[in-house]
Scaffold this motif. Structure first.
Motif, short mmCIF file in Angstrom:
data_model
loop_
_atom_site.label_atom_id
_atom_site.label_comp_id
_atom_site.label_asym_id
_atom_site.label_seq_id
_atom_site.Cartn_x
_atom_site.Cartn_y
_atom_site.Cartn_z
N SER A 231 45.56 45.47 46.37
CA SER A 231 44.73 44.64 45.46
C SER A 231 44.08 45.38 44.30
N GLU A 268 44.34 37.23 49.53
CA GLU A 268 44.89 38.59 49.58
C GLU A 268 45.85 38.77 50.77
N GLU A 272 49.06 37.86 48.59
CA GLU A 272 49.44 39.24 48.26
C GLU A 272 50.30 39.89 49.36
#
Ligand SMILES: C=CC1=C(C)c2cc3[nH]c(cc4nc(cc5[nH]c(cc1n2)c(C)c5CCC(=O)O)C(CCC(=O)O)=C4C)c(C)c3C=C
Ligand SMILES: [Fe+2]
Ligand SMILES: [Fe+2]
Length: 310
Positions: A231, A268, A272
């Protein structure tokens, strides 16, 4: 009136339920002096506006891939409900840092419920100024008068019941026939913040050590156990190694990722780790790529909360 009950307030970051809320999330985040460590509010707000303008559309595309909303709000809500079912001594609430419900609304509700003793549990296992301190400072700063007593949990990465939940989830993802590289993936932090004394990296290293020992005691073997940071945002130097660089080591091998900074799944993890890094893993020739779920509202984590707050 909640006779004799105390308030347990779970603090989390919040997340976007639509594009307007993503703008709100990013604007509040980049105006937070703990995130953008610029002393002058006016200058910080100019830079924040600039970053939000630049980032909003591309960031929103990521949320479109996970159903136009972050899962962080419904999952935190579920955790609050389960705490209210299972933990007698407290009435549990949630307050978010960057999207509603904000601390002031939650404090109003606690007051209406006739409760004056508050325990804050930031949903961050490791302490960081950017998360734990920011959330606690924001909550306490919103207390309107002296009628409340507030205590808070600083970190809980050493809690044994919590770490049992993590180990169980890792074991659940293992196929006994195969050999895996385990990667604990932590949300990154600018190195500048660590150099100023933020204990996050040190606690993260210690947390990985504790978990590795626990896995070893249970005779769960991996080809390797690693820590990497995901991140990264912007041009500054962040903690290393990056998850992308870490994955480059595992061509033709199997990888299990555990998202070690988070308690409930969020953009995330769902975007992600589960979408973006999965594609990268595929391009790098990784054989099997698995992402563990966060502890969320599991029974084991409720038991861990009881232990953390006792
Ligand atoms: C720019 C600085 C940032 C720092 C420092 C930072 C620290 C930090 N963040 C988390 C947990 C989460 N971050 C999330 C999203 C997110 N984080 C940043 C930036 C920083 N984070 C941005 C810009 C965003 C938004 C998404 C994006 O545009 O990339 C989330 C997800 C929230 C959600 O929508 O689900 C979490 C959770 C930790 C633990 C941490 C430091 C320890
Ligand atoms: Fe973040
Ligand atoms: Fe991100």
């Amino acid at each position: 009136m909640q006779k004799n009950k105390k308030a347990l307030v779970l603090l989390n970051m919040g997340g976007a339920r639509n594009k307007d809320e993503l703008k709100m999330f990013l604007t509040n985040m980049f105006n937070d002096e703990n995130i953008l460590t610029i002393n002058m509010d006016f200058l910080r707000s100019i830079i924040a506006n600039f970053i939000v303008k630049k980032r909003l559309d591309s960031a929103w595309e990521n949320y479109e891939k996970i159903g136009n909303a972050s899962p962080i709000n419904p999952l935190t809500e579920k955790l609050v409900n389960k705490c209210n079912e299972k933990i007698e001594e407290f009435k549990t609430y949630q307050a978010m840092r960057y999207t509603p419900p904000f601390a002031n609304e939650v404090l109003e509700q606690i007051k209406k419920d006739g409760i004056s003793e508050i325990l804050l549990l930031p949903l961050y296992p490791q302490f960081s100024t950017t998360t734990t301190k920011s959330s606690v400072q924001d909550f306490i700063g919103n207390i309107p008068y002296e009628g409340f007593t507030v205590k808070y949990i600083e970190e809980f990465y050493k809690n044994d019941k919590f770490n049992d939940c993590i180990v169980d989830e890792i074991i659940r993802n293992i196929d006994d026939e195969k050999e895996y590289n385990l990667v604990f993936s932590a949300h990154g932090l600018p190195q500048k913040i660590v150099k100023k004394g933020d204990p996050y990296e040190e606690q993260m290293n210690e947390h990985v050590e504790i978990l590795s020992k626990k896995l070893d005691e249970k005779k769960i073997k991996f080809k390797s156990i690693n820590l990497a940071y995901q991140s990264k945002v912007g041009p500054m130097k962040w903690l290393e190694p990056s998850l992308e660089d870490m994955l480059k080591n595992f061509k033709d091998e199997n990888v299990i990722i555990y998202p070690i900074s988070f308690i409930v799944d969020n953009s995330e993890t769902d975007f992600e780790l589960d979408i973006e890094y999965r594609e990268i893993a595929h391009e790098l020739g990784i054989k099997e790529y698995k992402v563990c779920r966060c502890v969320n509202d599991s029974d084991g984590f409720i038991e861990a909360i009881k232990d953390i707050i006792k």
